[in-house]
Design an enzyme around this catalytic site. Sequence first.
Site, PDB file in Angstrom:
ATOM      1  N   CYS A   2      35.925 102.001 132.144  1.00  0.00           N
ATOM      2  CA  CYS A   2      36.857 101.054 132.755  1.00  0.00           C
ATOM      3  C   CYS A   2      37.067 101.363 134.235  1.00  0.00           C
ATOM      4  O   CYS A   2      37.027 102.522 134.649  1.00  0.00           O
ATOM      5  CB  CYS A   2      38.202 101.136 132.060  1.00  0.00           C
ATOM      6  SG  CYS A   2      38.084 100.858 130.297  1.00  0.00           S
ATOM      7  N   ARG A  27      30.201 100.797 137.165  1.00  0.00           N
ATOM      8  CA  ARG A  27      30.723 101.729 136.163  1.00  0.00           C
ATOM      9  C   ARG A  27      30.425 101.251 134.744  1.00  0.00           C
ATOM     10  O   ARG A  27      30.509 102.034 133.801  1.00  0.00           O
ATOM     11  CB  ARG A  27      32.244 101.874 136.325  1.00  0.00           C
ATOM     12  CG  ARG A  27      32.656 102.528 137.611  1.00  0.00           C
ATOM     13  CD  ARG A  27      34.131 102.394 137.843  1.00  0.00           C
ATOM     14  NE  ARG A  27      34.925 103.201 136.950  1.00  0.00           N
ATOM     15  CZ  ARG A  27      35.228 104.486 137.134  1.00  0.00           C
ATOM     16  NH1 ARG A  27      34.774 105.098 138.201  1.00  0.00           N
ATOM     17  NH2 ARG A  27      35.967 105.140 136.283  1.00  0.00           N
ATOM     18  N   TRP A  75      35.522  98.606 129.557  1.00  0.00           N
ATOM     19  CA  TRP A  75      34.359  99.041 128.791  1.00  0.00           C
ATOM     20  C   TRP A  75      34.902  99.328 127.395  1.00  0.00           C
ATOM     21  O   TRP A  75      35.648 100.281 127.197  1.00  0.00           O
ATOM     22  CB  TRP A  75      33.766 100.297 129.425  1.00  0.00           C
ATOM     23  CG  TRP A  75      32.487 100.757 128.812  1.00  0.00           C
ATOM     24  CD1 TRP A  75      31.228 100.287 129.090  1.00  0.00           C
ATOM     25  CD2 TRP A  75      32.317 101.805 127.845  1.00  0.00           C
ATOM     26  NE1 TRP A  75      30.303 100.972 128.349  1.00  0.00           N
ATOM     27  CE2 TRP A  75      30.947 101.902 127.580  1.00  0.00           C
ATOM     28  CE3 TRP A  75      33.196 102.654 127.178  1.00  0.00           C
ATOM     29  CZ2 TRP A  75      30.423 102.818 126.676  1.00  0.00           C
ATOM     30  CZ3 TRP A  75      32.679 103.563 126.280  1.00  0.00           C
ATOM     31  CH2 TRP A  75      31.308 103.646 126.033  1.00  0.00           C
ATOM     32  N   ASN A 101      42.596 103.221 131.965  1.00  0.00           N
ATOM     33  CA  ASN A 101      41.273 103.813 131.773  1.00  0.00           C
ATOM     34  C   ASN A 101      41.488 105.112 131.016  1.00  0.00           C
ATOM     35  O   ASN A 101      42.283 105.950 131.442  1.00  0.00           O
ATOM     36  CB  ASN A 101      40.622 104.075 133.140  1.00  0.00           C
ATOM     37  CG  ASN A 101      39.325 104.855 133.027  1.00  0.00           C
ATOM     38  OD1 ASN A 101      38.727 104.928 131.960  1.00  0.00           O
ATOM     39  ND2 ASN A 101      38.895 105.436 134.135  1.00  0.00           N
ATOM     40  N   GLY A 102      40.799 105.265 129.874  1.00  0.00           N
ATOM     41  CA  GLY A 102      40.976 106.471 129.062  1.00  0.00           C
ATOM     42  C   GLY A 102      41.176 106.068 127.614  1.00  0.00           C
ATOM     43  O   GLY A 102      40.878 104.934 127.233  1.00  0.00           O
ATOM     44  N   GLU A 482      14.416 113.963 130.013  1.00  0.00           N
ATOM     45  CA  GLU A 482      14.960 113.110 131.055  1.00  0.00           C
ATOM     46  C   GLU A 482      14.124 111.834 131.227  1.00  0.00           C
ATOM     47  O   GLU A 482      14.668 110.730 131.358  1.00  0.00           O
ATOM     48  CB  GLU A 482      15.036 113.898 132.377  1.00  0.00           C
ATOM     49  CG  GLU A 482      15.476 113.113 133.588  1.00  0.00           C
ATOM     50  CD  GLU A 482      16.866 112.475 133.469  1.00  0.00           C
ATOM     51  OE1 GLU A 482      17.577 112.745 132.490  1.00  0.00           O
ATOM     52  OE2 GLU A 482      17.207 111.674 134.356  1.00  0.00           O
ATOM     53  N   LYS A 486      15.537 108.069 130.745  1.00  0.00           N
ATOM     54  CA  LYS A 486      15.448 107.059 131.815  1.00  0.00           C
ATOM     55  C   LYS A 486      14.851 105.775 131.265  1.00  0.00           C
ATOM     56  O   LYS A 486      15.353 104.696 131.503  1.00  0.00           O
ATOM     57  CB  LYS A 486      14.530 107.562 132.924  1.00  0.00           C
ATOM     58  CG  LYS A 486      14.944 108.207 134.163  1.00  0.00           C
ATOM     59  CD  LYS A 486      16.133 107.971 134.943  1.00  0.00           C
ATOM     60  CE  LYS A 486      17.436 108.075 134.268  1.00  0.00           C
ATOM     61  NZ  LYS A 486      18.275 109.170 134.529  1.00  0.00           N
ATOM     62  N   GLU A 489      17.193 103.986 128.478  1.00  0.00           N
ATOM     63  CA  GLU A 489      18.507 103.472 128.889  1.00  0.00           C
ATOM     64  C   GLU A 489      18.411 102.207 129.726  1.00  0.00           C
ATOM     65  O   GLU A 489      19.288 101.356 129.655  1.00  0.00           O
ATOM     66  CB  GLU A 489      19.345 104.537 129.594  1.00  0.00           C
ATOM     67  CG  GLU A 489      18.858 104.945 130.964  1.00  0.00           C
ATOM     68  CD  GLU A 489      19.754 105.979 131.634  1.00  0.00           C
ATOM     69  OE1 GLU A 489      20.955 105.990 131.393  1.00  0.00           O
ATOM     70  OE2 GLU A 489      19.217 106.797 132.419  1.00  0.00           O
ATOM     71  N   HIS A 505       4.924 118.127 113.003  1.00  0.00           N
ATOM     72  CA  HIS A 505       5.805 118.493 111.887  1.00  0.00           C
ATOM     73  C   HIS A 505       6.587 117.289 111.393  1.00  0.00           C
ATOM     74  O   HIS A 505       7.690 117.437 110.869  1.00  0.00           O
ATOM     75  CB  HIS A 505       6.739 119.632 112.302  1.00  0.00           C
ATOM     76  CG  HIS A 505       5.971 120.879 112.650  1.00  0.00           C
ATOM     77  ND1 HIS A 505       5.384 121.677 111.697  1.00  0.00           N
ATOM     78  CD2 HIS A 505       5.642 121.416 113.844  1.00  0.00           C
ATOM     79  CE1 HIS A 505       4.745 122.665 112.294  1.00  0.00           C
ATOM     80  NE2 HIS A 505       4.884 122.527 113.604  1.00  0.00           N
ATOM     81  N   LYS A 604      28.954 104.319 134.167  1.00  0.00           N
ATOM     82  CA  LYS A 604      28.535 105.346 135.124  1.00  0.00           C
ATOM     83  C   LYS A 604      29.376 106.603 134.990  1.00  0.00           C
ATOM     84  O   LYS A 604      28.880 107.715 135.108  1.00  0.00           O
ATOM     85  CB  LYS A 604      28.657 104.782 136.546  1.00  0.00           C
ATOM     86  CG  LYS A 604      28.207 105.733 137.643  1.00  0.00           C
ATOM     87  CD  LYS A 604      26.709 105.952 137.589  1.00  0.00           C
ATOM     88  CE  LYS A 604      26.204 106.910 138.642  1.00  0.00           C
ATOM     89  NZ  LYS A 604      24.864 107.414 138.318  1.00  0.00           N
TER      90      LYS A 604
HETATM   91  C1  F6R Z   1      21.672 108.881 132.647  1.00  0.00           C
HETATM   92  C2  F6R Z   1      22.950 109.292 133.188  1.00  0.00           C
HETATM   93  C3  F6R Z   1      23.908 109.960 132.285  1.00  0.00           C
HETATM   94  C4  F6R Z   1      24.737 111.001 133.037  1.00  0.00           C
HETATM   95  C5  F6R Z   1      25.828 111.556 132.114  1.00  0.00           C
HETATM   96  C6  F6R Z   1      26.672 112.605 132.796  1.00  0.00           C
HETATM   97  O1  F6R Z   1      20.852 108.297 133.606  1.00  0.00           O
HETATM   98  O2  F6R Z   1      23.237 109.065 134.337  1.00  0.00           O
HETATM   99  O3  F6R Z   1      23.277 110.506 131.180  1.00  0.00           O
HETATM  100  O4  F6R Z   1      23.906 112.013 133.483  1.00  0.00           O
HETATM  101  O5  F6R Z   1      26.656 110.509 131.687  1.00  0.00           O
HETATM  102  O6  F6R Z   1      27.336 112.073 133.903  1.00  0.00           O
HETATM  103  P1  F6R Z   1      27.894 113.010 135.045  1.00  0.00           P
HETATM  104  O7  F6R Z   1      26.733 113.639 135.716  1.00  0.00           O
HETATM  105  O8  F6R Z   1      28.674 112.096 135.935  1.00  0.00           O
HETATM  106  O9  F6R Z   1      28.766 114.032 134.366  1.00  0.00           O
END
Ligand code: F6R
Length: 609
Positions: A2, A27, A75, A101-102, A482, A486, A489, A505, A604
């Site tokens: 949010c 976000r 969100w 937010n929370g 990673e 990427k 997502e 396995h 985000k």
């Molecule tokens: C993926 C991504 C997330 C963040 C994760 C942690 O591309 O960005 O997996 O890495 O939500 O976020 P931070 O780094 O803000 O703690």
Amino acid sequence: MCGIVGYVGERAVTPLLLEALEKLEYRGYDSAGIALVSDGGIEIQKTRGRIADLRRIVESAGDSGCTVGIGHTRWATHGEPSDVNSHPHLSKSGRVAVVHNGIIENYIELRAFLSAHGYEFSTETDSEVVSELIDYCYSGDPVAAVRKAELQLRGSYALGIIFADFPEQIIALRKDSPLIIGIGENENFIASDIPAILKYTRDVFRLDERELAVLSKKRVAVFNELGERVEHVIEHIEWDAGAAEKGGYPHFMIKEIMEQPEAISKTVAPRIDANGDILLGFKSLSDEDLKNIDSIKLTACGSAYHVGVVAKHLLKKWLDIPVEAELASEFRYDDPILNERTLVIVISQSGETLDTLYALREAKNKGARTVSIVNVVASSIANESEEVLYTWAGPEISVATTKAYSTQLVLVELLGIRMAQLRGKLSDCEVKELVSAIKCIPSGIETILSDVQTMQYVASLYFNSQSVFFLGRNIDFALSLEASLKLKEISYIHSEAYAAGELKHGTISLIEDGTLVIALCTYRPLLDKMISNIKEVKARGAKVIAIINEDDIQTGTVADHIIRIPECGEISAPSLTIVPLQLFAYYIASLKGCDIDKPRNLAKSVTVE
Ligand code: F6R
């Protein structure tokens, strides 16, 4: 997660709130709304969908003439995305409106209590209890009502609150969720993040835990949880609003991928002195303390956790002590064994990820020493850790992280190298070599970025894939995690990362004619084994893209496509290898027409557990 904005001043508040909310779109959200207050009371407009949908509704209602209001992007956590579940929530009495937010963890209990006192609820959200509870506690003094209500709240909250009886003020309060205050002339602001208000003011500060702020047009008064007045040092934001704009690129993600060489230079350069020595600038952790550390835990979420997994391999090798990487969401519930000789390294772009913040607090409670690697200056994690190393990557707007990941990685490497030097595990000469290899990373990445066409072409061959497997061993496996995240997502293609030796396995049963396998083959000691693993999947019909070192003459003979990583020292390989894979994910998502910067369901800054 949010986003919250709020304004009190002299400008027309509706367009300002909508514009500010647009700046928080990154976000992640699924509905939006605003509440305006004037002598006529509180007026709410909200809807499921995008800000553009809200704008249509607001514009058809005509100019409100209001100059005070709060806004929200939601969100969804409790209750589906819908008009009614959107914020702001207005108490049934019409006296109090709230954006939140929370998560209010005890909302069921509070609902029962308020229902027993005649209050009614119309949403499925946890947040609705906040407006009703404040209303219940209200008898003419807004601050007293908010503080009284707060005593009953459990969970995390950043709140923007307006009262119909006080049309010239906003109250803000926070615990475990971020909230900043912006100071202007004859106007003041609240926001979840700086870009929302940067067009209007560069003077900001962050509310600390459990602080309450009362904002009117002329002043901002902040009180701590004891009700004492507190003063904040105002930070003047130097970075340009343009840093949070796309600057000619179609998406923030590609802009941020392209910014990586510069971002890494900005992270590294100030930490290397003229003699090539690493300067960490720690104030509390002395060299002696760092020498005495006998184990390390890296903890974080998502991509930041993947940085931890790469770093685990490197730090273990350099320091010769136990090093583990743990998901922050598991960390504090797993009774971690920590003491004053454990160093807990907490990694977070936003500095607000709640699981990571809680992991940090757990580490501190158990007496561990703590260093955080954070991008957002003065964020909660940065403020609460014993030492902070800032990545200085600039604002990262795309939900999928790229430049923050890359800068986190080099920074944790510098920390590991410095510790190994102090402990006599790396000689001065070895340190100099490693440092100069790190300094070469930006130019290596530039070389990769000068040829994006190759990845564009490969993406055009495979963007219709149903499922993709990433394979690697050791550090290459860590990078596979990673690369796979990427891709899935932002493109919504199912993908998995596997330690290459583990595939047989069980998972190899999923490989069939045409399945795409991306084999990361930069870790030299295990190259032969990777080649065998490529042959195994090829024998079952897989198509293989191999990511290989520049001088590798073997792997190309078994893979369908090869992507070469320029040579610039072993330590650089992880930083370079991820870049073509970021591009691959980006171009696949672009060919599929996905909402790249704001993938569905994602946020985000993840400020709930
Ligand atoms: C993926 C991504 C997330 C963040 C994760 C942690 O591309 O960005 O997996 O890495 O939500 O976020 P931070 O780094 O803000 O703690």
